[in-house]
Design a protein around this motif. Sequence first.
Motif, short mmCIF file in Angstrom:
data_model
loop_
_atom_site.label_atom_id
_atom_site.label_comp_id
_atom_site.label_asym_id
_atom_site.label_seq_id
_atom_site.Cartn_x
_atom_site.Cartn_y
_atom_site.Cartn_z
N SER A 71 36.25 6.57 47.96
CA SER A 71 35.75 5.51 48.93
C SER A 71 36.00 6.25 50.49
CB SER A 71 37.08 4.49 48.89
OG SER A 71 38.38 4.97 49.07
N GLU A 72 35.91 5.43 51.67
CA GLU A 72 35.79 6.05 52.63
C GLU A 72 37.32 6.05 53.38
OE1 GLU A 72 33.79 2.59 53.94
OE2 GLU A 72 31.82 3.74 53.21
N ILE A 73 38.22 5.77 52.58
CA ILE A 73 39.78 5.64 53.10
C ILE A 73 40.23 7.18 53.01
CG2 ILE A 73 42.07 5.06 52.45
CD1 ILE A 73 40.71 2.40 51.31
N CYS A 74 39.89 7.78 51.93
CA CYS A 74 40.33 9.20 51.60
C CYS A 74 39.93 10.10 52.83
CB CYS A 74 39.76 9.85 50.36
SG CYS A 74 39.92 9.03 48.81
N THR A 75 40.99 11.15 52.98
CA THR A 75 40.59 12.20 54.00
C THR A 75 39.70 13.31 53.50
OG1 THR A 75 42.59 13.30 53.45
CG2 THR A 75 42.81 11.45 55.22
N ILE A 76 39.42 13.94 54.51
CA ILE A 76 38.43 15.17 53.80
C ILE A 76 39.30 16.24 53.21
CG2 ILE A 76 37.34 17.36 54.68
CD1 ILE A 76 35.95 14.79 55.74
N GLU A 77 40.61 16.48 53.22
CA GLU A 77 41.51 17.23 52.54
C GLU A 77 41.38 16.60 51.01
OE1 GLU A 77 42.81 16.31 55.48
OE2 GLU A 77 42.03 17.85 56.59
N GLU A 78 41.56 15.00 50.88
CA GLU A 78 41.87 14.50 49.79
C GLU A 78 40.62 14.79 48.97
OE1 GLU A 78 42.90 10.71 51.02
OE2 GLU A 78 45.22 11.46 50.75
N ARG A 79 39.66 14.44 49.50
CA ARG A 79 38.29 14.55 49.05
C ARG A 79 37.75 16.20 48.53
NH1 ARG A 79 33.91 10.81 49.49
NH2 ARG A 79 35.24 9.90 50.86
N THR A 80 38.11 16.83 49.53
CA THR A 80 37.96 18.37 48.84
C THR A 80 38.73 18.75 47.58
OG1 THR A 80 37.54 19.03 51.26
CG2 THR A 80 38.02 20.94 49.65
N ARG A 81 40.30 18.39 47.75
CA ARG A 81 40.98 18.35 46.68
C ARG A 81 40.47 17.82 45.39
NH1 ARG A 81 45.79 16.20 48.27
NH2 ARG A 81 45.86 17.82 49.73
N TYR A 82 39.86 16.66 45.46
CA TYR A 82 39.36 15.92 44.21
C TYR A 82 38.34 16.83 43.67
CZ TYR A 82 36.93 12.16 41.80
OH TYR A 82 36.21 11.69 40.60
N GLU A 83 37.25 17.03 44.51
CA GLU A 83 36.20 17.63 44.19
C GLU A 83 36.56 19.06 43.17
OE1 GLU A 83 33.44 17.93 47.47
OE2 GLU A 83 32.99 15.67 47.27
N LYS A 84 37.42 19.81 44.09
CA LYS A 84 37.90 21.16 43.46
C LYS A 84 38.36 20.78 42.14
CE LYS A 84 40.38 24.95 45.26
NZ LYS A 84 41.28 25.54 46.10
N SER A 85 39.16 19.80 41.98
CA SER A 85 39.93 19.70 40.71
C SER A 85 38.65 19.26 39.79
CB SER A 85 40.94 18.27 40.52
OG SER A 85 40.36 17.22 40.89
N ILE A 86 37.89 18.71 40.01
CA ILE A 86 36.59 18.20 39.25
C ILE A 86 35.89 19.68 38.59
CG2 ILE A 86 34.33 17.27 38.93
CD1 ILE A 86 36.74 15.00 38.88
N PHE A 87 35.65 20.30 39.55
CA PHE A 87 34.87 21.62 39.34
C PHE A 87 35.79 22.22 38.39
CE2 PHE A 87 32.71 21.12 43.60
CZ PHE A 87 31.35 20.67 42.87
N LYS A 88 37.06 22.62 38.57
CA LYS A 88 38.03 23.39 37.59
C LYS A 88 37.86 22.77 36.33
CE LYS A 88 41.65 25.25 40.76
NZ LYS A 88 42.97 25.44 40.98
N ALA A 89 38.16 21.48 36.22
CA ALA A 89 37.99 20.76 34.97
C ALA A 89 36.73 21.05 34.33
CB ALA A 89 37.99 19.36 35.17
N GLN A 90 35.56 21.13 34.79
CA GLN A 90 34.27 21.34 34.12
C GLN A 90 34.25 22.91 34.04
OE1 GLN A 90 31.57 20.42 37.40
NE2 GLN A 90 31.45 18.02 36.85
N ARG A 91 34.77 23.78 34.78
CA ARG A 91 34.89 25.34 34.39
C ARG A 91 35.80 25.21 33.11
NH1 ARG A 91 38.64 28.38 37.73
NH2 ARG A 91 39.99 27.19 36.49
N ASN A 92 36.91 24.61 33.14
CA ASN A 92 37.85 24.93 31.96
C ASN A 92 37.04 24.13 30.64
OD1 ASN A 92 39.53 26.17 33.46
ND2 ASN A 92 40.80 23.95 33.75
#
Length: 129
Positions: A71-92
């Motif tokens: 949503s638009e409530i998330c900050t840029i840092e939270e969104r970046t952390r979320y996307e990074k965790s998704i990429f790590k999960a896909q890699r794993n």
Amino acid sequence: MGLQWVILTGVVAAEALVAALVTLPAPRAIRSRIVALASFLLQPAASVLPFAAFQLLDIRWKNEHRLMCTSEICTIEERTRYEKSIFKAQRNVLLCISACLHYWCIFRICQYHKEIKELEETEKSLKEE
């Protein structure tokens, strides 16, 4: 938590090396010894299958219980952390799947070599008769 992924990465690298050694062209004597060694190592290496399956279940559970940040409530840092965790999960997930796939390939290659050796011995015995 990262140690298990380092171990799994090492196992995948070792499996890839064994698969390369088994498939490289070599004289029959050397090839038979390499296949025998790989077959000997397959039984203890089978522990990678339940380990990878457990890691996949862990990734699935974390994915279901992850906080969504779309949503638009998330900050840029939270969104970046979320996307990074998704990429790590896909890699794993790819790492777990490649561990299982490499193990299966090595197992099948060793089985094919054993079957070929048995067929050659059968052919040799039939020619002698």
